[in-house]
Scaffold this motif. Structure first.
Motif, short mmCIF file in Angstrom:
data_model
loop_
_atom_site.label_atom_id
_atom_site.label_comp_id
_atom_site.label_asym_id
_atom_site.label_seq_id
_atom_site.Cartn_x
_atom_site.Cartn_y
_atom_site.Cartn_z
N MET A 1 -71.07 -7.77 -54.09
CA MET A 1 -71.80 -7.82 -52.83
C MET A 1 -71.77 -9.26 -52.31
N ARG A 2 -71.58 -9.38 -51.02
CA ARG A 2 -71.46 -10.71 -50.42
C ARG A 2 -72.80 -11.42 -50.41
N GLU A 3 -72.75 -12.71 -50.69
CA GLU A 3 -73.95 -13.52 -50.69
C GLU A 3 -74.47 -13.67 -49.26
N GLY A 4 -75.75 -13.41 -49.05
CA GLY A 4 -76.35 -13.51 -47.74
C GLY A 4 -76.56 -12.17 -47.07
N LEU A 5 -75.98 -11.11 -47.64
CA LEU A 5 -76.11 -9.79 -47.03
C LEU A 5 -77.52 -9.23 -47.19
N ILE A 6 -78.12 -9.40 -48.35
CA ILE A 6 -79.47 -8.87 -48.60
C ILE A 6 -80.51 -9.54 -47.69
N PRO A 7 -80.54 -10.88 -47.57
CA PRO A 7 -81.51 -11.48 -46.65
C PRO A 7 -81.30 -11.06 -45.19
#
Length: 52
Positions: A1-7
């Motif tokens: 999962m790409r970093e920054g997608l959850i926020p």
């Protein structure tokens, strides 16, 4: 999962729920939550762009 997608997704959910509360008697809390959500969208987007 790409970093920054959850926020970014979390910020979109919080912003949408806060925008729906802007017309209620909790306008001040909704405004604060809207700012919180928009900040998460901006910071998440920065992470997404930075870590391509």
């Amino acid at each position: 999962m790409r970093e920054g997608l959850i926020p970014t997704v979390l910020g979109a959910v919080v912003s949408a729920s806060a925008a729906s509360l802007l017309g209620s008697k909790y306008k001040l809390a909704a405004t604060g939550a809207l700012g919180f959500g928009l900040a998460h969208i901006v910071l998440g987007a920065i992470d997404l762009i930075e870590h391509r």
